[in-house]
Design a protein around this motif. Structure first.
Motif, PDB file in Angstrom:
ATOM      1  N   HIS A  90      69.119 -54.407  44.712  1.00  0.00           N
ATOM      2  CA  HIS A  90      70.487 -54.035  45.076  1.00  0.00           C
ATOM      3  C   HIS A  90      71.356 -53.970  43.819  1.00  0.00           C
ATOM      4  O   HIS A  90      72.111 -53.011  43.624  1.00  0.00           O
ATOM      5  CB  HIS A  90      71.047 -55.033  46.087  1.00  0.00           C
ATOM      6  CG  HIS A  90      72.294 -54.563  46.746  1.00  0.00           C
ATOM      7  ND1 HIS A  90      72.974 -55.325  47.655  1.00  0.00           N
ATOM      8  CD2 HIS A  90      73.014 -53.419  46.640  1.00  0.00           C
ATOM      9  CE1 HIS A  90      74.045 -54.662  48.074  1.00  0.00           C
ATOM     10  NE2 HIS A  90      74.090 -53.508  47.461  1.00  0.00           N
ATOM     11  N   LEU A  91      71.239 -54.970  42.956  1.00  0.00           N
ATOM     12  CA  LEU A  91      71.986 -54.961  41.696  1.00  0.00           C
ATOM     13  C   LEU A  91      71.606 -53.740  40.858  1.00  0.00           C
ATOM     14  O   LEU A  91      72.480 -53.094  40.265  1.00  0.00           O
ATOM     15  CB  LEU A  91      71.725 -56.251  40.913  1.00  0.00           C
ATOM     16  CG  LEU A  91      72.490 -56.394  39.598  1.00  0.00           C
ATOM     17  CD1 LEU A  91      74.000 -56.456  39.839  1.00  0.00           C
ATOM     18  CD2 LEU A  91      72.008 -57.632  38.837  1.00  0.00           C
ATOM     19  N   THR A  92      70.333 -53.401  40.817  1.00  0.00           N
ATOM     20  CA  THR A  92      69.878 -52.218  40.073  1.00  0.00           C
ATOM     21  C   THR A  92      70.578 -50.968  40.579  1.00  0.00           C
ATOM     22  O   THR A  92      71.043 -50.130  39.789  1.00  0.00           O
ATOM     23  CB  THR A  92      68.351 -52.061  40.183  1.00  0.00           C
ATOM     24  OG1 THR A  92      67.724 -53.228  39.636  1.00  0.00           O
ATOM     25  CG2 THR A  92      67.863 -50.807  39.461  1.00  0.00           C
ATOM     26  N   GLU A  93      70.679 -50.842  41.882  1.00  0.00           N
ATOM     27  CA  GLU A  93      71.347 -49.671  42.458  1.00  0.00           C
ATOM     28  C   GLU A  93      72.820 -49.616  42.078  1.00  0.00           C
ATOM     29  O   GLU A  93      73.310 -48.561  41.658  1.00  0.00           O
ATOM     30  CB  GLU A  93      71.196 -49.688  43.979  1.00  0.00           C
ATOM     31  CG  GLU A  93      69.788 -49.444  44.435  1.00  0.00           C
ATOM     32  CD  GLU A  93      69.582 -49.554  45.937  1.00  0.00           C
ATOM     33  OE1 GLU A  93      68.469 -49.233  46.383  1.00  0.00           O
ATOM     34  OE2 GLU A  93      70.527 -49.944  46.666  1.00  0.00           O
ATOM     35  N   VAL A  94      73.523 -50.732  42.215  1.00  0.00           N
ATOM     36  CA  VAL A  94      74.965 -50.683  41.948  1.00  0.00           C
ATOM     37  C   VAL A  94      75.262 -50.537  40.460  1.00  0.00           C
ATOM     38  O   VAL A  94      76.221 -49.856  40.088  1.00  0.00           O
ATOM     39  CB  VAL A  94      75.751 -51.852  42.583  1.00  0.00           C
ATOM     40  CG1 VAL A  94      75.618 -51.826  44.095  1.00  0.00           C
ATOM     41  CG2 VAL A  94      75.369 -53.189  42.021  1.00  0.00           C
ATOM     42  N   VAL A  95      74.448 -51.140  39.597  1.00  0.00           N
ATOM     43  CA  VAL A  95      74.678 -50.987  38.152  1.00  0.00           C
ATOM     44  C   VAL A  95      74.330 -49.560  37.715  1.00  0.00           C
ATOM     45  O   VAL A  95      75.039 -48.962  36.905  1.00  0.00           O
ATOM     46  CB  VAL A  95      73.901 -52.044  37.335  1.00  0.00           C
ATOM     47  CG1 VAL A  95      73.963 -51.747  35.842  1.00  0.00           C
ATOM     48  CG2 VAL A  95      74.455 -53.433  37.625  1.00  0.00           C
ATOM     49  N   THR A  96      73.267 -48.998  38.267  1.00  0.00           N
ATOM     50  CA  THR A  96      72.889 -47.617  37.926  1.00  0.00           C
ATOM     51  C   THR A  96      73.981 -46.638  38.355  1.00  0.00           C
ATOM     52  O   THR A  96      74.222 -45.637  37.691  1.00  0.00           O
ATOM     53  CB  THR A  96      71.528 -47.270  38.571  1.00  0.00           C
ATOM     54  OG1 THR A  96      70.547 -48.165  38.022  1.00  0.00           O
ATOM     55  CG2 THR A  96      71.118 -45.834  38.297  1.00  0.00           C
ATOM     56  N   GLN A  97      74.673 -46.954  39.438  1.00  0.00           N
ATOM     57  CA  GLN A  97      75.748 -46.100  39.950  1.00  0.00           C
ATOM     58  C   GLN A  97      77.101 -46.800  39.809  1.00  0.00           C
ATOM     59  O   GLN A  97      77.967 -46.663  40.672  1.00  0.00           O
ATOM     60  CB  GLN A  97      75.467 -45.776  41.413  1.00  0.00           C
ATOM     61  CG  GLN A  97      74.146 -45.083  41.620  1.00  0.00           C
ATOM     62  CD  GLN A  97      73.783 -44.953  43.096  1.00  0.00           C
ATOM     63  OE1 GLN A  97      74.576 -45.170  43.991  1.00  0.00           O
ATOM     64  NE2 GLN A  97      72.545 -44.580  43.345  1.00  0.00           N
ATOM     65  N   VAL A  98      77.292 -47.521  38.737  1.00  0.00           N
ATOM     66  CA  VAL A  98      78.445 -48.407  38.564  1.00  0.00           C
ATOM     67  C   VAL A  98      79.797 -47.701  38.689  1.00  0.00           C
ATOM     68  O   VAL A  98      80.771 -48.304  39.130  1.00  0.00           O
ATOM     69  CB  VAL A  98      78.334 -49.199  37.232  1.00  0.00           C
ATOM     70  CG1 VAL A  98      78.586 -48.300  36.025  1.00  0.00           C
ATOM     71  CG2 VAL A  98      79.219 -50.424  37.244  1.00  0.00           C
ATOM     72  N   ALA A  99      79.858 -46.452  38.354  1.00  0.00           N
ATOM     73  CA  ALA A  99      81.134 -45.730  38.432  1.00  0.00           C
ATOM     74  C   ALA A  99      81.614 -45.550  39.869  1.00  0.00           C
ATOM     75  O   ALA A  99      82.804 -45.351  40.101  1.00  0.00           O
ATOM     76  CB  ALA A  99      81.018 -44.366  37.753  1.00  0.00           C
ATOM     77  N   GLN A 100      80.716 -45.646  40.830  1.00  0.00           N
ATOM     78  CA  GLN A 100      81.102 -45.438  42.230  1.00  0.00           C
ATOM     79  C   GLN A 100      81.908 -46.595  42.805  1.00  0.00           C
ATOM     80  O   GLN A 100      82.932 -46.392  43.424  1.00  0.00           O
ATOM     81  CB  GLN A 100      79.869 -45.175  43.085  1.00  0.00           C
ATOM     82  CG  GLN A 100      79.221 -43.847  42.774  1.00  0.00           C
ATOM     83  CD  GLN A 100      78.001 -43.593  43.630  1.00  0.00           C
ATOM     84  OE1 GLN A 100      77.690 -44.339  44.552  1.00  0.00           O
ATOM     85  NE2 GLN A 100      77.292 -42.520  43.324  1.00  0.00           N
ATOM     86  N   HIS A 101      81.412 -47.830  42.619  1.00  0.00           N
ATOM     87  CA  HIS A 101      82.069 -48.979  43.252  1.00  0.00           C
ATOM     88  C   HIS A 101      82.066 -50.226  42.382  1.00  0.00           C
ATOM     89  O   HIS A 101      82.373 -51.309  42.880  1.00  0.00           O
ATOM     90  CB  HIS A 101      81.387 -49.319  44.582  1.00  0.00           C
ATOM     91  CG  HIS A 101      81.337 -48.183  45.544  1.00  0.00           C
ATOM     92  ND1 HIS A 101      82.448 -47.691  46.197  1.00  0.00           N
ATOM     93  CD2 HIS A 101      80.300 -47.413  45.952  1.00  0.00           C
ATOM     94  CE1 HIS A 101      82.094 -46.679  46.967  1.00  0.00           C
ATOM     95  NE2 HIS A 101      80.803 -46.488  46.835  1.00  0.00           N
ATOM     96  N   GLY A 102      81.672 -50.111  41.122  1.00  0.00           N
ATOM     97  CA  GLY A 102      81.556 -51.308  40.304  1.00  0.00           C
ATOM     98  C   GLY A 102      80.413 -52.170  40.802  1.00  0.00           C
ATOM     99  O   GLY A 102      79.479 -51.681  41.438  1.00  0.00           O
ATOM    100  N   VAL A 103      80.480 -53.465  40.509  1.00  0.00           N
ATOM    101  CA  VAL A 103      79.498 -54.409  41.025  1.00  0.00           C
ATOM    102  C   VAL A 103      80.256 -55.358  41.960  1.00  0.00           C
ATOM    103  O   VAL A 103      81.000 -56.217  41.503  1.00  0.00           O
ATOM    104  CB  VAL A 103      78.799 -55.195  39.893  1.00  0.00           C
ATOM    105  CG1 VAL A 103      77.851 -56.245  40.471  1.00  0.00           C
ATOM    106  CG2 VAL A 103      78.033 -54.243  38.976  1.00  0.00           C
ATOM    107  N   PRO A 104      80.093 -55.178  43.270  1.00  0.00           N
ATOM    108  CA  PRO A 104      80.799 -56.024  44.230  1.00  0.00           C
ATOM    109  C   PRO A 104      80.450 -57.501  44.055  1.00  0.00           C
ATOM    110  O   PRO A 104      79.321 -57.848  43.680  1.00  0.00           O
ATOM    111  CB  PRO A 104      80.318 -55.503  45.584  1.00  0.00           C
ATOM    112  CG  PRO A 104      79.857 -54.099  45.322  1.00  0.00           C
ATOM    113  CD  PRO A 104      79.288 -54.139  43.931  1.00  0.00           C
TER     114      PRO A 104
END
Length: 148
Positions: A90-104
Motif C-alpha cells: 500500500h505504501l509503495t502504491e501511494v509513494v509511487t503516485q504521491v502527487a495524487q494524495h500524498g501519504v495518508p
C-alpha cells in the motif's frame, strides 16, 4: 523494437550512482523478497515492462510462488501476502503516485505497526530507487530482452 539509447554507454556515471543506491538498500537489511515485491508493484503502476520482466524473473529465482508473482497487482483480494507485506505494498502504491494524495496518515501508521521508523525510511528509499529505475528504463525506451 529498439531502445532510444544505451544509457550505460552514454552516461556510465548514472548507472554507477544508481547501483550505489541499490547497494545501500541491500546493506540496510531489507528483506530481499519484500524488496522485489516493491520493485514489481511500482513497475506495474509505472508501466515499466523492462523492470517487470527483470524483477519477476528475480523473484522466481528466489523460489517465490507463481501465485504471489501473478497476483501482486491485486494483492488486496488474495490471501498470499502477510499483513506487513500488504502495508508495504500500500505504501509503495501511494509513494509511487504521491502527487495524487500524498501519504495518508493511516498508511504511515499501518507500516509502523510492522516496521521501525528506520525501516520505514529504508522502505521509502527502496520505493524511490525502483521509481527512478522505472523512469530511466521508460525514458530510454528499454524493453524486456533489450541490451540497454
Amino acid at each position: 523494437m529498439q531502445t532510444r539509447m544505451n544509457y550505460y554507454q552514454v552516461h556510465p556515471t548514472v548507472y554507477k550512482q544508481m547501483m550505489q543506491l541499490e547497494t545501500f538498500i541491500k546493506e540496510q537489511g531489507l528483506d530481499p523478497v519484500l524488496y522485489e515485491l516493491i520493485k514489481i508493484r511500482a513497475s506495474q503502476i509505472n508501466g515499466c515492462a523492462f523492470c517487470l520482466d527483470m524483477h519477476t524473473r528475480d523473484l522466481r529465482k528466489m523460489g517465490e510462488s507463481e501465485e504471489r508473482i501473478a497476483l501482486l497487482s491485486v494483492w488486496r483480494e488474495t490471501p498470499y501476502y502477510t499483513e506487513a507485506e500488504k502495508a508495504v505494498l500500500h505504501l509503495t502504491e501511494v509513494v509511487t503516485q504521491v502527487a495524487q494524495h500524498g501519504v495518508p496518515q493511516d498508511v504511515y501508521d499501518r507500516v509502523l505497526q510492522y516496521f521501525s521508523e528506520k525501516e520505514y525510511m529504508d522502505i521509502i528509499m527502496a520505493i524511490n530507487i525502483i521509481n527512478s529505475w522505472n523512469r530511466i528504463a521508460i525514458s530510454t525506451g528499454m524493453f524486456p530482452g533489450c541490451k540497454g
